[in-house]
Write a protein that holds these residues in place. Sequence first.
Motif, PDB file in Angstrom:
ATOM      1  N   ASP A 131      41.917  -2.127  67.044  1.00 29.72           N
ATOM      2  CA  ASP A 131      41.680  -1.587  68.389  1.00 29.72           C
ATOM      3  C   ASP A 131      40.875  -0.300  68.257  1.00 29.72           C
ATOM      4  N   SER A 133      39.572   1.553  70.342  1.00 26.14           N
ATOM      5  CA  SER A 133      39.778   2.629  71.346  1.00 26.14           C
ATOM      6  C   SER A 133      40.808   3.644  70.843  1.00 26.14           C
ATOM      7  N   VAL A 142      36.190  -2.587  75.819  1.00 23.44           N
ATOM      8  CA  VAL A 142      36.511  -3.935  76.319  1.00 23.44           C
ATOM      9  C   VAL A 142      35.922  -4.108  77.708  1.00 23.44           C
ATOM     10  N   HIS A 185      34.348  -5.950  73.564  1.00 26.04           N
ATOM     11  CA  HIS A 185      35.095  -6.099  72.295  1.00 26.04           C
ATOM     12  C   HIS A 185      36.194  -5.062  72.199  1.00 26.04           C
ATOM     13  N   GLN A 186      37.299  -5.472  71.538  1.00 30.52           N
ATOM     14  CA  GLN A 186      38.416  -4.544  71.290  1.00 30.52           C
ATOM     15  C   GLN A 186      38.402  -4.094  69.831  1.00 30.52           C
ATOM     16  N   GLN A 187      37.874  -4.979  68.966  1.00 34.04           N
ATOM     17  CA  GLN A 187      37.855  -4.662  67.550  1.00 34.04           C
ATOM     18  C   GLN A 187      36.458  -4.153  67.162  1.00 34.04           C
TER      19      GLN A 187
END
Length: 258
Positions: A131, A133, A142, A185-187
Amino acid sequence: MAEDSRAIVGVVCDRQTVDGVDYDAVRVRYLEALHLTAGVVPVLIPGGLTDKELRTCLLAFNGLLLTGAASNVSPSRYGGPKACASTLDLDRDRTSIAAIETALSLGVPLFGICRGLQELNVALGGTLSSDISEGEGRGVHVEDLSLPRDLQYAPSHAIVAEGNGHIAECIRRLNTNSVSVNTLHQQGIARLADGLAVDARSVDGVIEAVSVKEATTFAAAVQWHPEWFHVEDPLSGEIFRAFGEACHLHVKRKMLQP
Ligand SMILES: N[C@@H](CCC(=O)NCCCC(=O)O)C(=O)O
């Protein structure tokens, strides 16, 4: 009649299950961007092929595209924390990693998008953040799922070109060093693989584009989604045309081989 010498580009499929039935699938927008903007013929690479069969494909093909996907690269591939099985696509992981290694060894042009960038980094020994963030000073990367799809894919943050890789060159061909791109995207890249160079970063420090240092052809990836507005967006067009040109050059090089 002259043989059609257009390049054929393999696209790794996602393995999806719908109503209990398994599918190998690719979003049409990726195929349209390859066909209409890169000017190549896209073909799907299904899951389940052996490494030898993947090599046979890549000897015949002139390019490889690794698309985005809602699934995440398995953390087991890079020593990350255990993930929920529902977020994974192990068939896609295995096919993508093997296809990347083979394409790079054969000098086949390669382009990764979002998950594809993450796969390239992991295939070359890098790691991912589950993650991004959570990083110090990091923004939101995201997409807002409450928005209509076109707004989810609208430009949302700036990136700045660095180095001299393929994507950095595409950005600078627009007579600028910074452009706004979308983000879904989160990753993201945690430790960059030694074999990759950074082509662009977002203003909050996320690596947004990379190139393979030792590649003799186009071998690059981006964290954003250039396929969505591949016709309307100037940078998207530059990238897909550059990838298509590399694929067609690969056709010519293979024709000259004894
Ligand atoms: N799951 C990874 C990669 C995100 C990604 O590829 N998004 C694409 C979503 C749209 C599509 O499926 O093409 C992450 O969350 O970082």
